[in-house]
Design a protein around this motif. Structure first.
Motif, PDB file in Angstrom:
ATOM      1  N   UNK A 144       0.932  -1.188  -0.105  1.00  0.00           N
ATOM      2  CA  UNK A 144      -0.155  -0.093  -0.312  1.00  0.00           C
ATOM      3  C   UNK A 144       0.769   1.498  -0.261  1.00  0.00           C
ATOM      4  N   UNK A 145       1.689   1.381   0.885  1.00  0.00           N
ATOM      5  CA  UNK A 145       2.311   2.582   1.037  1.00  0.00           C
ATOM      6  C   UNK A 145       3.805   2.640  -0.622  1.00  0.00           C
ATOM      7  N   UNK A 146       3.283   1.853  -1.264  1.00  0.00           N
ATOM      8  CA  UNK A 146       4.792   1.261  -2.494  1.00  0.00           C
ATOM      9  C   UNK A 146       4.087   2.806  -3.438  1.00  0.00           C
ATOM     10  N   UNK A 147       2.745   2.602  -3.302  1.00  0.00           N
ATOM     11  CA  UNK A 147       2.085   2.205  -4.839  1.00  0.00           C
ATOM     12  C   UNK A 147       3.187   3.320  -5.860  1.00  0.00           C
ATOM     13  N   UNK A 148       3.252   4.645  -5.681  1.00  0.00           N
ATOM     14  CA  UNK A 148       4.179   5.921  -6.210  1.00  0.00           C
ATOM     15  C   UNK A 148       5.227   4.930  -6.826  1.00  0.00           C
ATOM     16  N   UNK A 149       6.088   4.509  -6.170  1.00  0.00           N
ATOM     17  CA  UNK A 149       6.854   3.703  -6.894  1.00  0.00           C
ATOM     18  C   UNK A 149       7.062   2.510  -7.467  1.00  0.00           C
ATOM     19  N   UNK A 150       5.919   1.930  -7.528  1.00  0.00           N
ATOM     20  CA  UNK A 150       5.307   1.345  -8.885  1.00  0.00           C
ATOM     21  C   UNK A 150       4.772   1.936 -10.183  1.00  0.00           C
ATOM     22  N   UNK A 151       4.559   2.776 -10.086  1.00  0.00           N
ATOM     23  CA  UNK A 151       3.804   3.794 -10.542  1.00  0.00           C
ATOM     24  C   UNK A 151       5.027   4.820 -11.506  1.00  0.00           C
ATOM     25  N   UNK A 152       5.884   4.800 -10.879  1.00  0.00           N
ATOM     26  CA  UNK A 152       7.372   4.872 -11.602  1.00  0.00           C
ATOM     27  C   UNK A 152       8.035   3.946 -12.425  1.00  0.00           C
ATOM     28  N   UNK A 153       7.939   2.880 -11.593  1.00  0.00           N
ATOM     29  CA  UNK A 153       8.934   1.942 -12.394  1.00  0.00           C
ATOM     30  C   UNK A 153       8.682   1.594 -14.126  1.00  0.00           C
ATOM     31  N   UNK A 154       6.640   1.838 -13.887  1.00  0.00           N
ATOM     32  CA  UNK A 154       5.894   1.135 -15.155  1.00  0.00           C
ATOM     33  C   UNK A 154       6.154   2.501 -16.021  1.00  0.00           C
ATOM     34  N   UNK A 155       6.252   3.775 -15.234  1.00  0.00           N
ATOM     35  CA  UNK A 155       6.787   4.522 -16.473  1.00  0.00           C
ATOM     36  C   UNK A 155       8.343   4.221 -17.151  1.00  0.00           C
ATOM     37  N   UNK A 156       9.338   3.965 -16.050  1.00  0.00           N
ATOM     38  CA  UNK A 156      10.326   3.897 -16.637  1.00  0.00           C
ATOM     39  C   UNK A 156      10.575   3.179 -16.828  1.00  0.00           C
ATOM     40  N   UNK A 157      10.367   1.779 -17.201  1.00  0.00           N
ATOM     41  CA  UNK A 157       9.725   0.737 -17.784  1.00  0.00           C
ATOM     42  C   UNK A 157       9.791   0.732 -19.586  1.00  0.00           C
ATOM     43  N   UNK A 158       7.795   0.990 -19.298  1.00  0.00           N
ATOM     44  CA  UNK A 158       7.910   1.623 -20.587  1.00  0.00           C
ATOM     45  C   UNK A 158       9.293   2.719 -21.398  1.00  0.00           C
ATOM     46  N   UNK A 159       9.648   3.854 -20.986  1.00  0.00           N
ATOM     47  CA  UNK A 159      10.590   4.605 -21.674  1.00  0.00           C
ATOM     48  C   UNK A 159      11.445   3.952 -22.109  1.00  0.00           C
ATOM     49  N   UNK A 160      12.360   2.635 -21.746  1.00  0.00           N
ATOM     50  CA  UNK A 160      13.449   2.180 -21.709  1.00  0.00           C
ATOM     51  C   UNK A 160      12.798   1.089 -22.695  1.00  0.00           C
ATOM     52  N   UNK A 161      11.830   0.126 -22.465  1.00  0.00           N
ATOM     53  CA  UNK A 161      10.982  -0.402 -24.227  1.00  0.00           C
ATOM     54  C   UNK A 161      11.176   1.185 -25.156  1.00  0.00           C
ATOM     55  N   UNK A 162      10.761   1.718 -25.084  1.00  0.00           N
ATOM     56  CA  UNK A 162      10.061   2.649 -26.005  1.00  0.00           C
ATOM     57  C   UNK A 162      12.095   3.462 -26.653  1.00  0.00           C
ATOM     58  N   UNK A 163      12.760   3.712 -26.074  1.00  0.00           N
ATOM     59  CA  UNK A 163      13.948   4.115 -26.418  1.00  0.00           C
ATOM     60  C   UNK A 163      14.622   3.275 -27.532  1.00  0.00           C
ATOM     61  N   UNK A 164      14.014   1.862 -26.757  1.00  0.00           N
ATOM     62  CA  UNK A 164      15.100   0.781 -28.094  1.00  0.00           C
ATOM     63  C   UNK A 164      14.015   0.302 -29.102  1.00  0.00           C
ATOM     64  N   UNK A 165      13.198   0.598 -28.851  1.00  0.00           N
ATOM     65  CA  UNK A 165      12.471   0.101 -30.444  1.00  0.00           C
ATOM     66  C   UNK A 165      12.231   2.084 -31.473  1.00  0.00           C
ATOM     67  N   UNK A 166      12.994   2.959 -30.514  1.00  0.00           N
ATOM     68  CA  UNK A 166      13.193   3.567 -30.944  1.00  0.00           C
ATOM     69  C   UNK A 166      14.803   3.493 -32.501  1.00  0.00           C
ATOM     70  N   UNK A 167      15.834   3.376 -31.462  1.00  0.00           N
ATOM     71  CA  UNK A 167      16.803   2.829 -31.601  1.00  0.00           C
ATOM     72  C   UNK A 167      17.216   1.989 -32.546  1.00  0.00           C
ATOM     73  N   UNK A 168      15.921   0.555 -32.706  1.00  0.00           N
ATOM     74  CA  UNK A 168      15.557  -0.233 -33.578  1.00  0.00           C
ATOM     75  C   UNK A 168      15.901   0.520 -35.243  1.00  0.00           C
TER      76      UNK A 168
END
Length: 107
Positions: free
Chosen positions: A61-85
């Motif tokens: 319950x007290x780590x919701x913001x961490x989870x949200x930030x990690x999802x955004x970071x994972x999305x950016x990582x995947x998007x950056x990889x796709x753009x590089x390819x």
């Protein structure tokens, strides 16, 4: 007149190659990770989310913001990889063409 016909043939050939490349990029399946693999996200080449995996240890319950930030970071990582390819494939396709610097393809 022969030069114009030759040029038109090259334009058609380039257009076919560009369409093939765009289909290849759209079919990409790229994985992004964050938090040392606690969050894993998959995108296709169009940026559409295909999947999301979250380690159960993040469901506190007290780590919701961490989870949200990690999802955004994972999305950016995947998007950056796709753009590089996509940029690499475009560079391969347009090698040797007199394209102005900074011009992004596909249009």
């Amino acid at each position: 007149m022969r030069d114009i016909m030759g040029m038109m043939g090259k334009v058609k050939e380039m257009q076919a190659k560009m369409e093939t490349m765009q289909a290849e990029i759209a079919a990409l399946d790229v994985e992004g990770k964050a938090g040392g693999g606690l969050v894993t996200l998959r995108l296709n080449g169009k940026g559409e989310m295909l999947g999301l995996k979250v380690d159960p240890s993040l469901f506190k319950e007290n780590e919701v913001e961490i989870l949200e930030d990690l999802i955004i970071a994972a999305h950016k990582d995947a998007k950056d990889k796709a753009e590089t390819i996509a940029a690499e494939k475009t560079r391969e396709l347009t090698a040797g063409l007199p394209i102005p610097p900074g011009m992004k393809l596909p249009f």
